[in-house]
Write a protein that holds these residues in place. Structure first.
Motif, short mmCIF file in Angstrom:
data_model
loop_
_atom_site.label_atom_id
_atom_site.label_comp_id
_atom_site.label_asym_id
_atom_site.label_seq_id
_atom_site.Cartn_x
_atom_site.Cartn_y
_atom_site.Cartn_z
N GLY A 52 1.85 10.29 9.76
CA GLY A 52 2.85 11.19 9.21
C GLY A 52 2.26 12.18 8.23
O GLY A 52 2.80 13.27 8.01
N GLY A 53 1.14 11.82 7.63
CA GLY A 53 0.43 12.72 6.74
C GLY A 53 1.02 12.91 5.36
O GLY A 53 0.60 13.78 4.61
N GLU A 54 2.00 12.09 4.99
CA GLU A 54 2.64 12.25 3.68
C GLU A 54 2.02 11.40 2.59
O GLU A 54 2.33 11.59 1.42
CB GLU A 54 4.13 11.92 3.80
CG GLU A 54 4.88 12.89 4.70
CD GLU A 54 6.35 12.58 4.78
OE1 GLU A 54 6.85 11.82 3.93
OE2 GLU A 54 7.00 13.10 5.69
N HIS A 55 1.16 10.45 2.96
CA HIS A 55 0.59 9.52 1.98
C HIS A 55 -0.93 9.60 2.00
O HIS A 55 -1.54 9.70 3.06
CB HIS A 55 1.01 8.08 2.27
CG HIS A 55 2.49 7.87 2.23
ND1 HIS A 55 3.18 7.77 1.06
CD2 HIS A 55 3.41 7.76 3.22
CE1 HIS A 55 4.46 7.59 1.32
NE2 HIS A 55 4.61 7.59 2.63
N THR A 56 -1.52 9.51 0.82
CA THR A 56 -2.98 9.40 0.75
C THR A 56 -3.35 7.95 1.05
O THR A 56 -2.50 7.05 1.04
CB THR A 56 -3.50 9.77 -0.64
OG1 THR A 56 -3.03 8.80 -1.59
CG2 THR A 56 -3.08 11.16 -1.05
#
Length: 71
Positions: free
Chosen positions: A30-34
């Motif tokens: 999703g690319g929202e979290h590191t």
């Protein structure tokens, strides 16, 4: 006789269950979290997170940056 042959050491249990691994990969995609945020979310250090992403064939951002700098 070593401790291993006496059965004292066993394989290490995985930090993440199969369902947690699936959820980790979905969140990362999703690319929202590191990766550090994912580690906190799963109550794990960053090492198991990096390991699971590597097993799934996903390069970490740090490795990609390092390979670009070498070129």
């Amino acid at each position: 006789m070593s401790l291993e042959s006496k059965g004292k050491f066993k394989d290490r249990q995985p930090k993440l269950s199969a369902s947690q691994r699936w959820y980790l990969l979905a969140l990362h995609a999703g690319g929202e979290h590191t990766q550090a945020e994912l580690a906190k979310l799963f109550s794990a250090s960053r090492t198991p997170i990096y390991r699971e992403l590597r097993r799934a064939g996903i390069e970490s951002a740090n490795r990609m940056r390092a390979s670009r700098c070498d070129a």
